[in-house]
Design a protein around this motif. Structure first.
Motif, mmCIF file in Angstrom:
data_model
loop_
_atom_site.group_PDB
_atom_site.id
_atom_site.type_symbol
_atom_site.label_atom_id
_atom_site.label_comp_id
_atom_site.label_asym_id
_atom_site.label_seq_id
_atom_site.Cartn_x
_atom_site.Cartn_y
_atom_site.Cartn_z
ATOM 1 N N GLU A 68 -71.214 0.817 88.852
ATOM 2 C CA GLU A 68 -71.591 1.617 87.650
ATOM 3 C C GLU A 68 -70.595 3.217 88.062
ATOM 4 O O GLU A 68 -69.818 3.458 86.955
ATOM 5 C CB GLU A 68 -72.780 2.047 87.358
ATOM 6 C CG GLU A 68 -73.777 0.865 86.814
ATOM 7 C CD GLU A 68 -73.836 -0.063 87.715
ATOM 8 O OE1 GLU A 68 -74.139 0.074 89.359
ATOM 9 O OE2 GLU A 68 -74.320 -1.217 87.244
ATOM 10 N N GLU A 69 -70.748 3.640 89.253
ATOM 11 C CA GLU A 69 -69.915 4.798 89.413
ATOM 12 C C GLU A 69 -68.365 4.619 89.498
ATOM 13 O O GLU A 69 -67.625 5.498 89.131
ATOM 14 C CB GLU A 69 -70.441 5.183 90.911
ATOM 15 C CG GLU A 69 -71.705 5.819 90.864
ATOM 16 C CD GLU A 69 -72.466 6.062 92.387
ATOM 17 O OE1 GLU A 69 -73.066 7.116 92.394
ATOM 18 O OE2 GLU A 69 -72.014 5.316 93.267
ATOM 19 N N ILE A 70 -67.831 3.346 90.021
ATOM 20 C CA ILE A 70 -66.498 3.044 89.839
ATOM 21 C C ILE A 70 -65.811 3.048 88.658
ATOM 22 O O ILE A 70 -64.957 3.531 88.200
ATOM 23 C CB ILE A 70 -66.282 1.921 90.785
ATOM 24 C CG1 ILE A 70 -66.540 1.829 92.297
ATOM 25 C CG2 ILE A 70 -64.972 1.142 90.626
ATOM 26 C CD1 ILE A 70 -66.510 0.518 93.120
ATOM 27 N N ASN A 71 -66.767 2.277 87.730
ATOM 28 C CA ASN A 71 -66.304 2.149 86.316
ATOM 29 C C ASN A 71 -66.240 3.549 85.479
ATOM 30 O O ASN A 71 -65.314 3.991 84.843
ATOM 31 C CB ASN A 71 -67.447 1.293 85.431
ATOM 32 C CG ASN A 71 -67.002 -0.124 85.873
ATOM 33 O OD1 ASN A 71 -65.973 -0.330 86.122
ATOM 34 N ND2 ASN A 71 -67.871 -1.007 85.798
ATOM 35 N N GLU A 72 -67.203 4.479 85.869
ATOM 36 C CA GLU A 72 -67.133 5.759 85.351
ATOM 37 C C GLU A 72 -66.019 6.441 85.716
ATOM 38 O O GLU A 72 -65.380 7.375 84.944
ATOM 39 C CB GLU A 72 -68.479 6.618 85.966
ATOM 40 C CG GLU A 72 -68.701 7.909 85.351
ATOM 41 C CD GLU A 72 -70.175 8.552 85.652
ATOM 42 O OE1 GLU A 72 -69.993 9.829 85.751
ATOM 43 O OE2 GLU A 72 -70.928 8.145 85.969
ATOM 44 N N VAL A 73 -65.574 6.483 87.122
ATOM 45 C CA VAL A 73 -64.598 7.183 87.443
ATOM 46 C C VAL A 73 -63.316 6.612 86.810
ATOM 47 O O VAL A 73 -62.231 7.421 86.559
ATOM 48 C CB VAL A 73 -64.235 7.005 89.202
ATOM 49 C CG1 VAL A 73 -63.078 7.574 89.593
ATOM 50 C CG2 VAL A 73 -65.564 7.983 90.018
ATOM 51 N N ILE A 74 -63.056 5.215 86.672
ATOM 52 C CA ILE A 74 -62.015 4.755 85.875
ATOM 53 C C ILE A 74 -61.959 5.215 84.689
ATOM 54 O O ILE A 74 -60.856 5.492 84.163
ATOM 55 C CB ILE A 74 -62.124 3.069 85.974
ATOM 56 C CG1 ILE A 74 -61.941 2.753 87.365
ATOM 57 C CG2 ILE A 74 -61.078 2.539 85.006
ATOM 58 C CD1 ILE A 74 -62.297 1.119 87.502
ATOM 59 N N GLU A 75 -62.856 5.515 83.883
ATOM 60 C CA GLU A 75 -63.237 5.643 82.577
ATOM 61 C C GLU A 75 -62.563 7.309 82.466
ATOM 62 O O GLU A 75 -61.784 7.563 81.640
ATOM 63 C CB GLU A 75 -64.455 5.654 81.977
ATOM 64 C CG GLU A 75 -64.889 4.066 81.652
ATOM 65 C CD GLU A 75 -66.228 3.970 81.023
ATOM 66 O OE1 GLU A 75 -67.018 4.867 81.001
ATOM 67 O OE2 GLU A 75 -66.816 2.658 81.142
ATOM 68 N N LYS A 76 -63.203 7.871 83.316
ATOM 69 C CA LYS A 76 -62.720 9.457 83.252
ATOM 70 C C LYS A 76 -61.183 9.352 83.512
ATOM 71 O O LYS A 76 -60.404 10.282 83.213
ATOM 72 C CB LYS A 76 -63.483 10.201 84.277
ATOM 73 C CG LYS A 76 -64.929 10.505 83.986
ATOM 74 C CD LYS A 76 -65.496 11.501 84.987
ATOM 75 C CE LYS A 76 -66.995 11.601 84.540
ATOM 76 N NZ LYS A 76 -67.659 12.377 85.428
ATOM 77 N N GLY A 77 -60.684 8.621 84.365
ATOM 78 C CA GLY A 77 -59.162 8.608 84.792
ATOM 79 C C GLY A 77 -58.277 8.295 83.495
ATOM 80 O O GLY A 77 -57.414 8.926 83.347
ATOM 81 N N TRP A 78 -58.755 7.379 82.935
ATOM 82 C CA TRP A 78 -58.080 6.839 81.509
ATOM 83 C C TRP A 78 -57.993 8.074 80.676
ATOM 84 O O TRP A 78 -57.119 8.236 79.734
ATOM 85 C CB TRP A 78 -58.414 5.631 81.039
ATOM 86 C CG TRP A 78 -57.788 4.484 81.931
ATOM 87 C CD1 TRP A 78 -58.679 3.822 82.718
ATOM 88 C CD2 TRP A 78 -56.578 3.976 81.603
ATOM 89 N NE1 TRP A 78 -57.718 2.661 83.143
ATOM 90 C CE2 TRP A 78 -56.420 2.854 82.507
ATOM 91 C CE3 TRP A 78 -55.518 4.376 80.774
ATOM 92 C CZ2 TRP A 78 -55.407 1.990 82.571
ATOM 93 C CZ3 TRP A 78 -54.410 3.505 81.024
ATOM 94 C CH2 TRP A 78 -54.312 2.739 81.796
ATOM 95 N N ALA A 79 -59.310 8.635 80.536
ATOM 96 C CA ALA A 79 -59.522 9.925 79.787
ATOM 97 C C ALA A 79 -58.679 11.142 79.993
ATOM 98 O O ALA A 79 -58.927 11.927 79.070
ATOM 99 C CB ALA A 79 -60.910 9.834 79.306
ATOM 100 N N GLY A 80 -58.117 11.079 81.268
ATOM 101 C CA GLY A 80 -57.559 12.218 81.816
ATOM 102 C C GLY A 80 -58.488 13.350 82.068
ATOM 103 O O GLY A 80 -58.178 14.655 82.030
ATOM 104 N N GLU A 81 -59.795 13.132 82.453
ATOM 105 C CA GLU A 81 -60.918 13.965 82.812
ATOM 106 C C GLU A 81 -61.094 14.321 84.098
ATOM 107 O O GLU A 81 -61.905 14.880 84.668
ATOM 108 C CB GLU A 81 -62.155 13.464 82.077
ATOM 109 C CG GLU A 81 -62.055 13.325 80.861
ATOM 110 C CD GLU A 81 -63.298 12.685 80.176
ATOM 111 O OE1 GLU A 81 -64.345 12.302 80.934
ATOM 112 O OE2 GLU A 81 -63.490 12.623 79.055
#
Length: 84
Positions: A68-81
């Motif tokens: 879940e944490e890995i997926n959250e980091v991936i999502e933030k990366g794609w969102a430029g956050e």
């Protein structure tokens, strides 16, 4: 311009600033190209990696994330956050 001294064995040692400029480290290889007019060109040779070179590349560094944490980091990366 750096000056180098030729030893009795016909060898030279490249100064640290030259090696840094070329981006080479101990164990790296350089290509020597002889040009007209006593010009010598040194270029680093790109290292070819084998699968054996990668052994141990992904050693744990003490950071443990859940999926879940890995997926959250991936999502933030794609969102430029993510911060640098």
């Amino acid at each position: 311009m750096a000056q180098l001294t030729v030893t009795a064995k016909g060898q030279i040692t490249l100064k640290k600033e030259l090696l840094e400029h070329l981006g080479v480290k101990p164990g790296d290889k350089l290509e020597v190209d002889l040009r007209a007019g006593d010009v010598v060109v040194l270029q680093p040779i790109e290292k070819k990696y084998s699968i054996e070179d990668l052994a141990g590349f992904l050693k744990p560094n003490g950071i443990h994330l859940t999926l879940e944490e890995i997926n959250e980091v991936i999502e933030k990366g794609w969102a430029g956050e993510l911060e640098d």
